[in-house]
Design an enzyme around this catalytic site. Sequence first.
Site, PDB file in Angstrom:
ATOM      1  N   SER A   1       0.697  -1.087  -0.050  1.00  0.00           N
ATOM      2  CA  SER A   1      -0.295  -0.271  -0.269  1.00  0.00           C
ATOM      3  C   SER A   1       0.813   1.225   0.095  1.00  0.00           C
ATOM      4  CB  SER A   1      -1.048  -0.176   1.151  1.00  0.00           C
ATOM      5  OG  SER A   1      -1.721  -0.922   1.423  1.00  0.00           O
TER       6      SER A   1
ATOM      7  N   LYS B   1      -7.847   1.646  -2.408  1.00  0.00           N
ATOM      8  CA  LYS B   1      -7.125   1.195  -1.325  1.00  0.00           C
ATOM      9  C   LYS B   1      -7.502   2.752  -0.337  1.00  0.00           C
ATOM     10  CE  LYS B   1      -4.898  -1.102   1.965  1.00  0.00           C
ATOM     11  NZ  LYS B   1      -4.550  -2.132   2.802  1.00  0.00           N
TER      12      LYS B   1
ATOM     13  N   LYS C   1       0.885   5.874   8.170  1.00  0.00           N
ATOM     14  CA  LYS C   1       1.499   5.305   6.733  1.00  0.00           C
ATOM     15  C   LYS C   1       0.027   5.946   5.790  1.00  0.00           C
ATOM     16  CE  LYS C   1       1.814   2.355   4.795  1.00  0.00           C
ATOM     17  NZ  LYS C   1       1.331   0.895   3.945  1.00  0.00           N
TER      18      LYS C   1
END
Length: 304
Positions: A107, A182, A250
């Site tokens: 990701s 995502k 993140k």
Amino acid sequence: MSNLADSSRPARPAIAWIGLGIMGSPMSENLIKAGYSVTGFTLEQDKLDRLSAAGGTAAKSIAEAVKDADVIVTMVPASPQVEAIAYGPDGILENARPGALIVDMSSITPQTSVDLAKAAKEKGLRVLDAPVSGGEAGAIEAVLSIMVGGDQADFDEAKPLFDALGKTIVLCGPHGSGQTVKAANQLIVAVNIQACAEAVVFLEKSGVNLQAALDVLNGGLAGSTVLTRKKDNFLNRDFKPGFRIDLHHKDMGIVTDAARNVGAALPVGAVVAQLVASLRAQGDGGLDHSALLRSVERLSGAEL
Ligand code: NAD
């Protein structure tokens, strides 16, 4: 014509797998179970030993892992690690066979995926971004959702491999689209966990039987995959990762930045991003993201 269609090569593409962590280990093992030959590289020796024990081949470097591969799967933490394994003299682009297909399942920022696809094309390599959702359990059970960005022909070629890893597999658009989807996924999951955590503290402070409450809530409109997967974490205060707060921090950065770029406001997402950052700053970055419960407990005056 793609290398995979060359009749002199075996029917199943040879796989290189870079990044054998919480997700990469069980995913690569599912490919081995499905009959693929997998050569892997990762930073920890114990994970390489695990790959060998599962029937794969442990390589000593990225170059060694990728040199004979038809498909190179990468599953590392974030954009800097994808760039570290892709570029430079020891990286994938310099050492892969022309025509090989790189499937990055990490990701990362959509822009990193777009840049990688462009750099790879100059080397005669093809790329799909294919991040996943479903967590460690989804990886082990091969029921991941896989959101893919890239060309239709490359997606079609990778589809049998995806079928060995997941259940819901969708081409979302051009390079970077999988990462954008995502990012939206991570926004929804974080907000959902935060809402569940707030409900848990509210229910406990109200003296309700928590197990009974979560069971009945999960059967109604408030039910979710998050609640199903994380219920026991809340009940047992078990925050062994799973999906680490560091990684969700993140991802909240990725979605906040990507939304700003397109002029989309994420007011609730921004608050939850701050709560994730705060949890991390308090030393809980290595815990599962269900540990958002700890931050609600702190805010509610509970002794941890
Ligand atoms: P992890 O930290 O458990 O594993 C990462 C692996 O990458 C490690 O084994 C490490 O050795 C390897 N790595 C890092 N730098 C490397 C390098 N330079 N060369 C070779 N190997 C290198 O992380 P994870 O939980 O498996 O997550 C991987 C990715 O999947 C992340 O982008 C994460 O956001 C995403 N993801 C994780 C989950 C989850 O529940 N854990 C769910 C969906 C998506």
